[in-house]
Design a protein around this motif. Structure first.
Motif, PDB file in Angstrom:
ATOM      1  N   PHE A   1       0.821  -1.210   0.000  1.00 43.23           N
ATOM      2  CA  PHE A   1       0.000   0.000   0.000  1.00 43.23           C
ATOM      3  C   PHE A   1       0.852   1.257   0.000  1.00 43.23           C
ATOM      4  O   PHE A   1       0.475   2.279  -0.594  1.00 43.23           O
ATOM      5  N   HIS A   2       2.001   1.225   0.646  1.00 43.19           N
ATOM      6  CA  HIS A   2       2.883   2.397   0.606  1.00 43.19           C
ATOM      7  C   HIS A   2       3.393   2.657  -0.810  1.00 43.19           C
ATOM      8  O   HIS A   2       3.666   3.806  -1.172  1.00 43.19           O
ATOM      9  N   ARG A   3       3.497   1.614  -1.619  1.00 43.38           N
ATOM     10  CA  ARG A   3       3.835   1.812  -3.034  1.00 43.38           C
ATOM     11  C   ARG A   3       2.696   2.528  -3.756  1.00 43.38           C
ATOM     12  O   ARG A   3       2.921   3.332  -4.657  1.00 43.38           O
ATOM     13  N   VAL A   4       1.463   2.241  -3.358  1.00 42.46           N
ATOM     14  CA  VAL A   4       0.304   2.937  -3.936  1.00 42.46           C
ATOM     15  C   VAL A   4       0.362   4.421  -3.576  1.00 42.46           C
ATOM     16  O   VAL A   4       0.186   5.295  -4.434  1.00 42.46           O
ATOM     17  N   LEU A   5       0.609   4.713  -2.299  1.00 47.38           N
ATOM     18  CA  LEU A   5       0.717   6.107  -1.866  1.00 47.38           C
ATOM     19  C   LEU A   5       1.826   6.836  -2.615  1.00 47.38           C
ATOM     20  O   LEU A   5       1.672   7.995  -3.006  1.00 47.38           O
ATOM     21  N   SER A   6       2.933   6.140  -2.834  1.00 44.54           N
ATOM     22  CA  SER A   6       4.057   6.749  -3.555  1.00 44.54           C
ATOM     23  C   SER A   6       3.714   7.017  -5.015  1.00 44.54           C
ATOM     24  O   SER A   6       4.259   7.945  -5.626  1.00 44.54           O
ATOM     25  N   ALA A   7       2.828   6.212  -5.595  1.00 43.92           N
ATOM     26  CA  ALA A   7       2.401   6.426  -6.977  1.00 43.92           C
ATOM     27  C   ALA A   7       1.381   7.551  -7.083  1.00 43.92           C
ATOM     28  O   ALA A   7       1.290   8.218  -8.103  1.00 43.92           O
ATOM     29  N   MET A   8       0.604   7.778  -6.016  1.00 42.69           N
ATOM     30  CA  MET A   8      -0.404   8.832  -5.996  1.00 42.69           C
ATOM     31  C   MET A   8       0.204  10.201  -5.698  1.00 42.69           C
ATOM     32  O   MET A   8      -0.254  11.217  -6.224  1.00 42.69           O
ATOM     33  N   LEU A   9       1.217  10.221  -4.830  1.00 42.54           N
ATOM     34  CA  LEU A   9       1.683  11.457  -4.222  1.00 42.54           C
ATOM     35  C   LEU A   9       3.151  11.720  -4.524  1.00 42.54           C
ATOM     36  O   LEU A   9       3.911  10.809  -4.842  1.00 42.54           O
ATOM     37  N   SER A  10       3.545  12.984  -4.397  1.00 42.10           N
ATOM     38  CA  SER A  10       4.953  13.351  -4.457  1.00 42.10           C
ATOM     39  C   SER A  10       5.617  12.944  -3.146  1.00 42.10           C
ATOM     40  O   SER A  10       4.952  12.489  -2.210  1.00 42.10           O
ATOM     41  N   SER A  11       6.931  13.162  -3.060  1.00 42.91           N
ATOM     42  CA  SER A  11       7.613  12.827  -1.804  1.00 42.91           C
ATOM     43  C   SER A  11       7.075  13.678  -0.665  1.00 42.91           C
ATOM     44  O   SER A  11       6.873  13.180   0.455  1.00 42.91           O
ATOM     45  N   GLN A  12       6.813  14.972  -0.919  1.00 42.61           N
ATOM     46  CA  GLN A  12       6.294  15.819   0.166  1.00 42.61           C
ATOM     47  C   GLN A  12       4.871  15.416   0.539  1.00 42.61           C
ATOM     48  O   GLN A  12       4.505  15.406   1.716  1.00 42.61           O
ATOM     49  N   GLY A  13       4.056  15.061  -0.456  1.00 40.86           N
ATOM     50  CA  GLY A  13       2.697  14.629  -0.169  1.00 40.86           C
ATOM     51  C   GLY A  13       2.673  13.320   0.594  1.00 40.86           C
ATOM     52  O   GLY A  13       1.856  13.127   1.507  1.00 40.86           O
ATOM     53  N   TYR A  14       3.559  12.418   0.235  1.00 45.33           N
ATOM     54  CA  TYR A  14       3.662  11.129   0.922  1.00 45.33           C
ATOM     55  C   TYR A  14       4.079  11.330   2.382  1.00 45.33           C
ATOM     56  O   TYR A  14       3.494  10.747   3.295  1.00 45.33           O
ATOM     57  N   LEU A  15       5.071  12.180   2.611  1.00 50.15           N
ATOM     58  CA  LEU A  15       5.555  12.404   3.973  1.00 50.15           C
ATOM     59  C   LEU A  15       4.514  13.132   4.821  1.00 50.15           C
ATOM     60  O   LEU A  15       4.378  12.866   6.019  1.00 50.15           O
ATOM     61  N   LYS A  16       3.748  14.050   4.218  1.00 48.82           N
ATOM     62  CA  LYS A  16       2.666  14.706   4.962  1.00 48.82           C
ATOM     63  C   LYS A  16       1.607  13.674   5.369  1.00 48.82           C
ATOM     64  O   LYS A  16       1.112  13.687   6.495  1.00 48.82           O
ATOM     65  N   THR A  17       1.255  12.796   4.437  1.00 49.35           N
ATOM     66  CA  THR A  17       0.233  11.783   4.714  1.00 49.35           C
ATOM     67  C   THR A  17       0.659  10.874   5.858  1.00 49.35           C
ATOM     68  O   THR A  17      -0.095  10.660   6.816  1.00 49.35           O
ATOM     69  N   THR A  18       1.836  10.328   5.778  1.00 46.70           N
ATOM     70  CA  THR A  18       2.303   9.402   6.814  1.00 46.70           C
ATOM     71  C   THR A  18       2.548  10.125   8.143  1.00 46.70           C
ATOM     72  O   THR A  18       2.358   9.537   9.211  1.00 46.70           O
ATOM     73  N   SER A  19       2.932  11.394   8.079  1.00 47.24           N
ATOM     74  CA  SER A  19       3.152  12.161   9.310  1.00 47.24           C
ATOM     75  C   SER A  19       1.835  12.509   9.989  1.00 47.24           C
ATOM     76  O   SER A  19       1.753  12.536  11.229  1.00 47.24           O
ATOM     77  N   ILE A  20       0.793  12.795   9.205  1.00 46.55           N
ATOM     78  CA  ILE A  20      -0.539  13.047   9.772  1.00 46.55           C
ATOM     79  C   ILE A  20      -1.018  11.801  10.518  1.00 46.55           C
ATOM     80  O   ILE A  20      -1.585  11.891  11.612  1.00 46.55           O
ATOM     81  N   MET A  21      -0.779  10.630   9.933  1.00 46.17           N
ATOM     82  CA  MET A  21      -1.142   9.384  10.603  1.00 46.17           C
ATOM     83  C   MET A  21      -0.378   9.241  11.916  1.00 46.17           C
ATOM     84  O   MET A  21      -0.948   8.888  12.959  1.00 46.17           O
ATOM     85  N   GLN A  22       0.910   9.508  11.892  1.00 44.12           N
ATOM     86  CA  GLN A  22       1.737   9.385  13.093  1.00 44.12           C
ATOM     87  C   GLN A  22       1.324  10.401  14.145  1.00 44.12           C
ATOM     88  O   GLN A  22       1.381  10.129  15.357  1.00 44.12           O
ATOM     89  N   LEU A  23       0.868  11.567  13.715  1.00 42.54           N
ATOM     90  CA  LEU A  23       0.473  12.615  14.646  1.00 42.54           C
ATOM     91  C   LEU A  23      -0.703  12.182  15.523  1.00 42.54           C
ATOM     92  O   LEU A  23      -0.848  12.670  16.652  1.00 42.54           O
ATOM     93  N   ASP A  24      -1.530  11.272  15.024  1.00 43.26           N
ATOM     94  CA  ASP A  24      -2.631  10.767  15.853  1.00 43.26           C
ATOM     95  C   ASP A  24      -2.115  10.055  17.093  1.00 43.26           C
ATOM     96  O   ASP A  24      -2.678  10.204  18.188  1.00 43.26           O
ATOM     97  N   ASP A  25      -1.067   9.268  16.950  1.00 46.18           N
ATOM     98  CA  ASP A  25      -0.481   8.598  18.125  1.00 46.18           C
ATOM     99  C   ASP A  25       0.137   9.626  19.073  1.00 46.18           C
ATOM    100  O   ASP A  25       0.051   9.487  20.299  1.00 46.18           O
ATOM    101  N   ILE A  26       0.761  10.657  18.505  1.00 45.71           N
ATOM    102  CA  ILE A  26       1.335  11.720  19.340  1.00 45.71           C
ATOM    103  C   ILE A  26       0.233  12.432  20.106  1.00 45.71           C
ATOM    104  O   ILE A  26       0.377  12.736  21.304  1.00 45.71           O
ATOM    105  N   LEU A  27      -0.909  12.686  19.438  1.00 43.55           N
ATOM    106  CA  LEU A  27      -2.034  13.353  20.083  1.00 43.55           C
ATOM    107  C   LEU A  27      -2.564  12.522  21.255  1.00 43.55           C
ATOM    108  O   LEU A  27      -2.863  13.066  22.328  1.00 43.55           O
TER     109      LEU A  27
END
Length: 355
Positions: free
Chosen positions: A83-109
């Motif tokens: 699935f991360h390959r799918v995200l990489s095909a949909m998004l740029s490197s910055q878009g991919y990192l924002k997406t995965t960081s938003i997910m990680q931010l939920d655990d931080i919250l």
């Protein structure tokens, strides 16, 4: 150098050929992801392209509004890798990192609320209420609509708390509208991740532009109203933005127009290279002078503020209020007009295939 020149031309030709078919990689990676799923998992993941659920997106926590599809956290490692390959095909490197960081931010919250409880800053009732919203790194949902093929329409949605990716393709062209991203907190203030700002440039470039305007220009750009409590075009609200507000780019100087373009590109360049440039080129072709920029609220950070960028082909909304009016909770959206869930793209596809 002369000997190397034909080689560079060959590389340029190869890259042009690859970029001419960005959806091929997207189709292949999505099918490879589906192939990693068991029969039961695939039933949870895949829906008919015509299912009306495809259009029902939200930016609310999963604990308030369930999502269709399979839970990311329930996937095997093999499926997550795919699935991360799918995200990489949909998004740029910055878009991919924002997406995965938003997910990680939920655990931080979750950690921040637990720490606030441990310090006695919130009571058990508040902690339990927040935990009931079920935000977590693994609590995002993948859904595929139709069968990914290069000769027919299909779609893919990925969403959860502060994230809604909505991809639609006719097999060749791609729509990523609506595209919603958000962060809470927009800046982590305490603990191990203090200083982390996942959507820093959406905020910083907005402040750079509004503060680059002259006093006379700001009188036009800044709207005299309260900061909205959320983006106006949220799926929960019935209100839509049909008028232009603020200052048009035609009234900006060259430096200000460059800042406006940089801010727009911070959103469009979250997408895969060809999609990003196709969208931005479309904006320029329609005329940057027709794009309006409006601001509401404070002119510096850590206070509630909002902006909207509205052009013939697109709409960007950014809202940063926070539960305690601390300007520390971002909601942002990019929409291609007439292209939500590929509306115009699909219309053209069906017209061409039924000639």
């Amino acid at each position: 150098m002369k000997k190397l020149f034909p080689f560079f031309l060959l590389l340029l030709g190869l890259s042009t050929t690859v970029l001419a078919q960005p959806n091929r990689s997207l189709t292949e990676t999505t099918n490879q992801f589906l192939a990693t799923l068991s029969a039961d998992e695939r039933t949870k993941t895949q829906y008919a392209f015509t299912d009306s659920l495809r259009y029902k997106w939200t930016n609310l926590p999963v604990g308030m509004v369930p999502r269709p599809g399979i839970q990311y956290g329930s996937l095997t490692d093999k499926s997550r890798l795919a699935f991360h390959r799918v995200l990489s095909a949909m998004l740029s490197s910055q878009g991919y990192l924002k997406t995965t960081s938003i997910m990680q931010l939920d655990d931080i919250l979750n950690t921040l609320y637990q720490q606030a409880f441990d310090r006695g800053e919130i009571d058990q009732r508040t902690l339990t209420m927040m935990q009931g919203l079920k935000w977590a790194h693994g609590n995002y949902y993948v859904s595929v609509w139709g069968q990914p093929r290069a000769d027919q329409p299909w779609g893919l949605n990925f969403g959860g708390h502060h994230l809604a990716l909505s991809l639609t393709t006719d097999g060749k062209n791609v729509s990523m509208s609506p595209y919603f991203i958000g962060t809470d907190p927009s800046e982590v203030k305490v603990g191990k991740y203090a200083g982390l700002r996942v959507l820093s440039k959406e905020e910083d470039y907005g402040f750079m532009l509004i503060n680059a305007l002259t006093e006379k220009q700001r009188a036009t750009a800044v709207l005299k109203q309260d900061v909205p409590k959320d983006i106006i075009t949220s799926p929960q609200g019935s209100q839509r933005i049909t008028s232009y507000y603020g200052i048009p780019a035609s009234q900006m100087d060259e430096g200000q127009r460059v800042l406006l373009q940089v801010l727009i590109q911070e959103y469009t360049h979250n997408f895969e290279h060809q999609k990003a440039h196709q969208l931005f080129d479309k904006i320029l072709k329609s005329g940057l002078d027709k794009v309006h920029f409006a601001w509401v609220g404070a002119l510096d950070n850590n206070k509630p503020h909002y902006y909207i960028i509205n052009g013939p082909d697109f709409l960007i909304e950014y809202d940063n209020v926070g539960f305690q009016n601390d300007g520390n909770h971002i909601h942002a959206i990019l929409r291609e007009k007439e292209q939500d869930f590929g509306a115009d793209l699909l219309k053209q596809h069906y017209l061409q295939t039924h000639k």
